[in-house]
Design a protein around this motif. Sequence first.
Motif, mmCIF file in Angstrom:
data_model
loop_
_atom_site.group_PDB
_atom_site.id
_atom_site.type_symbol
_atom_site.label_atom_id
_atom_site.label_comp_id
_atom_site.label_asym_id
_atom_site.label_seq_id
_atom_site.Cartn_x
_atom_site.Cartn_y
_atom_site.Cartn_z
ATOM 1 N N PHE A 1 -1.414 -2.773 6.785
ATOM 2 C CA PHE A 1 -0.362 -1.827 7.151
ATOM 3 C C PHE A 1 -0.670 -1.279 8.525
ATOM 4 N N LYS B 1 -0.281 0.805 -6.754
ATOM 5 C CA LYS B 1 0.477 -0.366 -6.293
ATOM 6 C C LYS B 1 0.539 -0.413 -4.771
ATOM 7 N N ARG B 2 0.802 0.782 -4.157
ATOM 8 C CA ARG B 2 0.865 0.844 -2.707
ATOM 9 C C ARG B 2 -0.501 0.525 -2.076
ATOM 10 N N LYS B 3 -1.586 0.992 -2.719
ATOM 11 C CA LYS B 3 -2.924 0.716 -2.204
ATOM 12 C C LYS B 3 -3.247 -0.776 -2.274
ATOM 13 N N PHE B 4 -2.847 -1.420 -3.379
ATOM 14 C CA PHE B 4 -3.114 -2.856 -3.517
ATOM 15 C C PHE B 4 -2.363 -3.659 -2.465
ATOM 16 N N LYS B 5 -1.088 -3.282 -2.243
ATOM 17 C CA LYS B 5 -0.313 -4.010 -1.234
ATOM 18 C C LYS B 5 -0.863 -3.768 0.168
ATOM 19 N N ASP B 6 -1.306 -2.533 0.431
ATOM 20 C CA ASP B 6 -1.898 -2.254 1.732
ATOM 21 C C ASP B 6 -3.176 -3.056 1.935
ATOM 22 N N GLN B 7 -3.966 -3.179 0.854
ATOM 23 C CA GLN B 7 -5.201 -3.944 0.948
ATOM 24 C C GLN B 7 -4.934 -5.434 1.121
ATOM 25 N N LYS B 8 -3.864 -5.907 0.472
ATOM 26 C CA LYS B 8 -3.559 -7.342 0.523
ATOM 27 C C LYS B 8 -2.873 -7.735 1.823
ATOM 28 N N PHE B 9 -1.834 -6.981 2.188
ATOM 29 C CA PHE B 9 -1.029 -7.365 3.334
ATOM 30 C C PHE B 9 -1.357 -6.573 4.601
ATOM 31 N N LYS C 1 -0.742 -13.182 10.035
ATOM 32 C CA LYS C 1 -1.143 -13.973 8.879
ATOM 33 C C LYS C 1 -1.128 -15.480 9.185
#
Length: 311
Positions: A252, A242-250, A260
């Motif tokens: 860090f 989950k943390r990896k997906f959010k890092d990839q999306k938003f 954005k």
Amino acid sequence: MEATEHDSQFGLSSEEKDSELSDGELQLAFTKGLLKPGLNVAQQEPKATVNNTEGLKQCLMEFQRNLPWIERLDLSNRPAVDIVAKAEGTLTVLDTEDINAEDDFQRELYFYRQAQAAVLEALPRLQRLKIATKRPEDYFAEMAKTDQHMQKIRKKLIMKRTAMEKSEKAKILREQRKYGKKVQIEVLQKRQKEKKAMISAVKKYQKGMTDKLDFLDIDQKKGKNEASMTKVPMNKKGPNAKRKFKDQKFGFGGKKRGSKWNTKESHNDVSGFKAKVAHGKGGKKFGREGKQKPNKRPGKDTRRRMKNSSR
């Protein structure tokens, strides 16, 4: 009569009369000139000593026995020579025989060197007489004390050692308890002090003496610190999915503000636009808000009937 009159004149008692020399008799002897001034000591004749040489020789001949050396094992020798000092050409105190009897070290060293010389002289003589000088391996020597007595001594020593170990452990435990109590008292005193400070700050705020609420921030920080101390850290090799997906999306790290925002290139780029998905004309059915309608679950009666019919 004269003696009794003299005793009554000087007031002598019956005990003094019965004594060997009373004061009255001494005074009479002094007046007659029998006593001389100074210390008067009774003279004793010196004891006559007899040096009977013939009688002593006769007594010596009576108990003297001409026994072989193996029965006597007596040796009269001088101390052994110090080989190192002899090689260096120096003389020691033992070689000069200038030994101080009051010096314990010199005296014991003299005995040691003399015993060495006796061994060096006696061993060859015993070997010539074919007498064994080494103890065999299976030699059994009877001890002065029995095995039962030695076992008792051993048990007492073990008991004494265990008692000492127990006392040491008890001492360490007492010290640990004292230290624990001391730390506990310090923590309680610190908490009471902080509580008093908090109550006084709240009272000041209620009375309008101050408009700062810093004590609330301190209390919150303290709670967070205690929670972080009590929290057990988890061993994680890396971030979860989950943390990896959010890092990839938003993203860090780095700059956050304005990262954005649309640019001219992103506004003109319509390659990812899909009309069917945008207007809700795709294969999937979407509701008014653009979300897929979930499957409607049958009611309770319907589910009961379905269950009964399946039976």
